[in-house]
Design a protein around this motif. Structure first.
Motif, PDB file in Angstrom:
ATOM      1  N   MET A   1       0.752  -1.090  -0.055  1.00 17.78           N
ATOM      2  CA  MET A   1      -0.284  -0.022  -0.197  1.00 17.78           C
ATOM      3  C   MET A   1       0.532   1.383   0.042  1.00 17.78           C
ATOM      4  SD  MET A   1      -3.270   0.393  -0.030  1.00 17.78           S
ATOM      5  CE  MET A   1      -4.163   1.787   0.104  1.00 17.78           C
ATOM      6  N   ARG A   2       2.228   0.895   0.564  1.00 19.18           N
ATOM      7  CA  ARG A   2       2.905   2.494   0.833  1.00 19.18           C
ATOM      8  C   ARG A   2       3.255   2.850  -0.772  1.00 19.18           C
ATOM      9  NH1 ARG A   2       4.901   4.867   4.197  1.00 19.18           N
ATOM     10  NH2 ARG A   2       5.921   4.152   5.992  1.00 19.18           N
ATOM     11  N   LYS A   3       3.340   1.862  -1.686  1.00 21.20           N
ATOM     12  CA  LYS A   3       3.986   2.218  -2.838  1.00 21.20           C
ATOM     13  C   LYS A   3       2.321   3.421  -3.350  1.00 21.20           C
ATOM     14  CE  LYS A   3       7.360  -1.644  -3.626  1.00 21.20           C
ATOM     15  NZ  LYS A   3       7.821  -2.727  -4.818  1.00 21.20           N
ATOM     16  N   VAL A   4       1.629   3.055  -3.499  1.00 19.56           N
ATOM     17  CA  VAL A   4       0.245   3.468  -3.762  1.00 19.56           C
ATOM     18  C   VAL A   4       0.459   5.159  -3.441  1.00 19.56           C
ATOM     19  CG1 VAL A   4      -1.957   3.326  -3.787  1.00 19.56           C
ATOM     20  CG2 VAL A   4      -0.998   1.755  -4.110  1.00 19.56           C
ATOM     21  N   GLU A   5       0.530   4.875  -2.341  1.00 23.54           N
ATOM     22  CA  GLU A   5       0.263   6.990  -1.879  1.00 23.54           C
ATOM     23  C   GLU A   5       1.412   6.748  -2.170  1.00 23.54           C
ATOM     24  OE1 GLU A   5       0.456   5.729   2.503  1.00 23.54           O
ATOM     25  OE2 GLU A   5      -1.822   4.399   2.464  1.00 23.54           O
ATOM     26  N   GLU A   6       2.638   6.154  -2.165  1.00 20.69           N
ATOM     27  CA  GLU A   6       4.262   6.909  -2.924  1.00 20.69           C
ATOM     28  C   GLU A   6       3.277   7.685  -4.411  1.00 20.69           C
ATOM     29  OE1 GLU A   6       6.394   8.436  -0.598  1.00 20.69           O
ATOM     30  OE2 GLU A   6       5.520   7.995   0.579  1.00 20.69           O
ATOM     31  N   LEU A   7       3.005   6.862  -4.763  1.00 22.44           N
ATOM     32  CA  LEU A   7       3.121   7.011  -6.494  1.00 22.44           C
ATOM     33  C   LEU A   7       2.048   7.983  -6.477  1.00 22.44           C
ATOM     34  CD1 LEU A   7       4.098   6.170  -9.688  1.00 22.44           C
ATOM     35  CD2 LEU A   7       2.078   4.637  -8.791  1.00 22.44           C
ATOM     36  N   LEU A   8       1.428   8.020  -5.654  1.00 22.84           N
ATOM     37  CA  LEU A   8       0.056   9.034  -6.302  1.00 22.84           C
ATOM     38  C   LEU A   8       0.264  10.210  -5.385  1.00 22.84           C
ATOM     39  CD1 LEU A   8      -3.339   6.746  -6.406  1.00 22.84           C
ATOM     40  CD2 LEU A   8      -1.784   7.852  -8.068  1.00 22.84           C
ATOM     41  N   LYS A   9       1.166  10.049  -4.614  1.00 24.74           N
ATOM     42  CA  LYS A   9       1.210  11.178  -3.553  1.00 24.74           C
ATOM     43  C   LYS A   9       1.231  12.852  -4.332  1.00 24.74           C
ATOM     44  CE  LYS A   9       4.368  13.033  -0.044  1.00 24.74           C
ATOM     45  NZ  LYS A   9       5.793  13.112   1.020  1.00 24.74           N
ATOM     46  N   GLU A  10       1.651  12.814  -5.183  1.00 25.47           N
ATOM     47  CA  GLU A  10       1.922  14.295  -5.868  1.00 25.47           C
ATOM     48  C   GLU A  10       1.030  14.454  -7.226  1.00 25.47           C
ATOM     49  OE1 GLU A  10       3.514  16.998  -4.848  1.00 25.47           O
ATOM     50  OE2 GLU A  10       3.933  15.204  -3.755  1.00 25.47           O
ATOM     51  N   LYS A  11      -0.445  13.251  -7.359  1.00 25.96           N
ATOM     52  CA  LYS A  11      -0.992  13.152  -7.796  1.00 25.96           C
ATOM     53  C   LYS A  11      -2.128  13.463  -7.701  1.00 25.96           C
ATOM     54  CE  LYS A  11       2.263  10.778 -10.346  1.00 25.96           C
ATOM     55  NZ  LYS A  11       2.681  11.764 -11.900  1.00 25.96           N
ATOM     56  N   ILE A  12      -3.167  13.826  -9.142  1.00 20.93           N
ATOM     57  CA  ILE A  12      -4.283  14.244  -8.651  1.00 20.93           C
ATOM     58  C   ILE A  12      -5.512  13.618  -9.648  1.00 20.93           C
ATOM     59  CG2 ILE A  12      -5.996  16.235  -8.889  1.00 20.93           C
ATOM     60  CD1 ILE A  12      -3.849  16.688  -6.643  1.00 20.93           C
ATOM     61  N   PRO A  13      -6.282  12.821  -8.677  1.00 20.50           N
ATOM     62  CA  PRO A  13      -7.444  12.313  -9.686  1.00 20.50           C
ATOM     63  C   PRO A  13      -8.048  13.676 -10.242  1.00 20.50           C
ATOM     64  CG  PRO A  13      -8.302  12.062  -7.767  1.00 20.50           C
ATOM     65  CD  PRO A  13      -7.272  12.885  -7.896  1.00 20.50           C
ATOM     66  N   VAL A  14      -8.740  13.460 -11.352  1.00 17.47           N
ATOM     67  CA  VAL A  14      -9.701  13.954 -12.280  1.00 17.47           C
ATOM     68  C   VAL A  14     -10.106  13.287 -13.070  1.00 17.47           C
ATOM     69  CG1 VAL A  14      -7.724  15.470 -13.024  1.00 17.47           C
ATOM     70  CG2 VAL A  14      -7.259  13.500 -15.063  1.00 17.47           C
ATOM     71  N   GLY A  15     -10.576  11.773 -13.032  1.00 15.76           N
ATOM     72  CA  GLY A  15     -11.688  11.470 -13.458  1.00 15.76           C
ATOM     73  C   GLY A  15     -11.446   9.304 -13.838  1.00 15.76           C
ATOM     74  N   VAL A  16     -12.926   9.285 -14.083  1.00 12.15           N
ATOM     75  CA  VAL A  16     -12.552   7.397 -14.265  1.00 12.15           C
ATOM     76  C   VAL A  16     -13.075   7.041 -15.387  1.00 12.15           C
ATOM     77  CG1 VAL A  16     -14.950   7.468 -13.329  1.00 12.15           C
ATOM     78  CG2 VAL A  16     -13.451   5.380 -12.983  1.00 12.15           C
ATOM     79  N   LEU A  17     -12.420   6.361 -16.139  1.00  8.41           N
ATOM     80  CA  LEU A  17     -12.571   5.258 -16.753  1.00  8.41           C
ATOM     81  C   LEU A  17     -14.487   4.185 -17.152  1.00  8.41           C
ATOM     82  CD1 LEU A  17      -9.197   4.491 -18.349  1.00  8.41           C
ATOM     83  CD2 LEU A  17     -11.118   6.226 -19.256  1.00  8.41           C
ATOM     84  N   SER A  18     -15.332   5.343 -17.448  1.00  5.14           N
ATOM     85  CA  SER A  18     -16.885   4.396 -17.370  1.00  5.14           C
ATOM     86  C   SER A  18     -16.549   2.965 -17.829  1.00  5.14           C
ATOM     87  CB  SER A  18     -17.308   5.049 -16.812  1.00  5.14           C
ATOM     88  OG  SER A  18     -17.610   6.050 -17.864  1.00  5.14           O
ATOM     89  N   ASN A  19     -17.181   3.226 -19.481  1.00  2.00           N
ATOM     90  CA  ASN A  19     -17.605   2.610 -19.862  1.00  2.00           C
ATOM     91  C   ASN A  19     -16.741   2.463 -21.112  1.00  2.00           C
ATOM     92  OD1 ASN A  19     -19.132   0.119 -21.020  1.00  2.00           O
ATOM     93  ND2 ASN A  19     -21.364   1.370 -20.385  1.00  2.00           N
ATOM     94  N   THR A  20     -17.633   1.364 -22.382  1.00  2.00           N
ATOM     95  CA  THR A  20     -16.469   1.413 -23.879  1.00  2.00           C
ATOM     96  C   THR A  20     -17.613   2.290 -24.505  1.00  2.00           C
ATOM     97  OG1 THR A  20     -17.362  -0.268 -24.363  1.00  2.00           O
ATOM     98  CG2 THR A  20     -15.698  -0.493 -23.867  1.00  2.00           C
ATOM     99  N   HIS A  21     -16.900   3.461 -25.440  1.00  2.00           N
ATOM    100  CA  HIS A  21     -17.721   3.482 -26.183  1.00  2.00           C
ATOM    101  C   HIS A  21     -17.021   3.514 -27.695  1.00  2.00           C
ATOM    102  CE1 HIS A  21     -19.418   7.527 -27.691  1.00  2.00           C
ATOM    103  NE2 HIS A  21     -18.892   7.344 -28.807  1.00  2.00           N
ATOM    104  N   GLY A  22     -18.242   2.744 -28.760  1.00  2.00           N
ATOM    105  CA  GLY A  22     -17.985   2.478 -30.068  1.00  2.00           C
ATOM    106  C   GLY A  22     -16.667   1.202 -30.308  1.00  2.00           C
ATOM    107  N   LEU A  23     -16.699   0.797 -31.731  1.00  2.00           N
ATOM    108  CA  LEU A  23     -16.074  -0.387 -31.871  1.00  2.00           C
ATOM    109  C   LEU A  23     -14.585  -0.428 -31.735  1.00  2.00           C
ATOM    110  CD1 LEU A  23     -18.382  -1.380 -34.729  1.00  2.00           C
ATOM    111  CD2 LEU A  23     -18.432  -2.547 -32.564  1.00  2.00           C
ATOM    112  N   ASN A  24     -14.069   0.579 -32.090  1.00  2.00           N
ATOM    113  CA  ASN A  24     -12.817   0.586 -31.580  1.00  2.00           C
ATOM    114  C   ASN A  24     -12.292   0.990 -30.657  1.00  2.00           C
ATOM    115  OD1 ASN A  24     -13.168   0.594 -34.325  1.00  2.00           O
ATOM    116  ND2 ASN A  24     -13.495   2.716 -34.474  1.00  2.00           N
ATOM    117  N   GLY A  25     -12.183   0.982 -29.260  1.00  2.00           N
ATOM    118  CA  GLY A  25     -11.102   0.675 -28.232  1.00  2.00           C
ATOM    119  C   GLY A  25     -11.374   1.675 -27.223  1.00  2.00           C
TER     120      GLY A  25
END
Length: 179
Positions: A1-25
């Motif tokens: 868990m410490r690695k997760v906290e360190e990696l995200l320490k200077e990062k900001i969550p800006v959104g979530v990938l919620s679903n697919t759209h169309g056929l091309n990924g």
């Protein structure tokens, strides 16, 4: 868990990938920010899925605004089945992606986890959340992480006396209904 906290320490969550759209990924990106210019400039990001405890680095090749969300294409993701694997991943960016906030303005991430004190320097708790009400924001303060008791303080001059964004400290006058 410490690695997760360190990696995200200077990062900001800006959104979530919620679903697919169309056929091309392509994927739908629902944002946590009201700054579309930050999203429009995204190129390399970190995506993290807490439920799966998985990280991945993503390079956005295309981003376009849709109705209440963005449609993104990530390099190397070209099918629906490849895109499905990224559903639920939260997108994180460097703090430097955001313009510097001006005096009297703040980003939510600047207030989260700030210590809150009353005008006599008595510790009240930590900012756990911020609620947008339409008229003004409200900080949600908890004495400690395990506490279920919350104090809600409107972010208006009458109650918020001083915000030290860098020092993560907020001084308030407790509303009458909390005294």
């Amino acid at each position: 868990m410490r690695k997760v906290e360190e990696l995200l320490k200077e990062k900001i969550p800006v959104g979530v990938l919620s679903n697919t759209h169309g056929l091309n990924g392509d994927l739908k990106l629902h944002t946590f920010t009201n700054l579309p210019e930050v999203i429009a400039k995204l190129v390399e990001v970190i995506a993290y899925n807490e439920a799966q405890k998985k990280f991945t680095y993503c390079k956005f090749e295309k981003i376009k605004k849709a109705h209440g969300y963005f449609i993104v294409h990530i390099a190397g993701v070209n099918t629906i089945s490849e895109a499905e694997k990224l559903k639920g991943f939260v997108i994180y960016v460097d703090k430097s992606a955001f313009p510097k906030s001006k005096d009297g303005e703040y980003y939510f991430y600047e207030l989260l986890n700030s210590e809150v004190y009353d005008e006599n320097e008595n510790y009240i708790g930590l900012v756990e959340d911020i609620v947008e009400t339409g008229n003004n924001d409200v900080i949600v303060v908890k004495k400690n992480k395990s506490s279920k008791e919350e104090i809600m303080i409107p972010v208006i001059e009458r109650y918020v006396l001083k915000i030290d964004k860098e020092g993560k400290k907020i001084q308030v006058k407790l509303p009458e209904w909390l005294e």
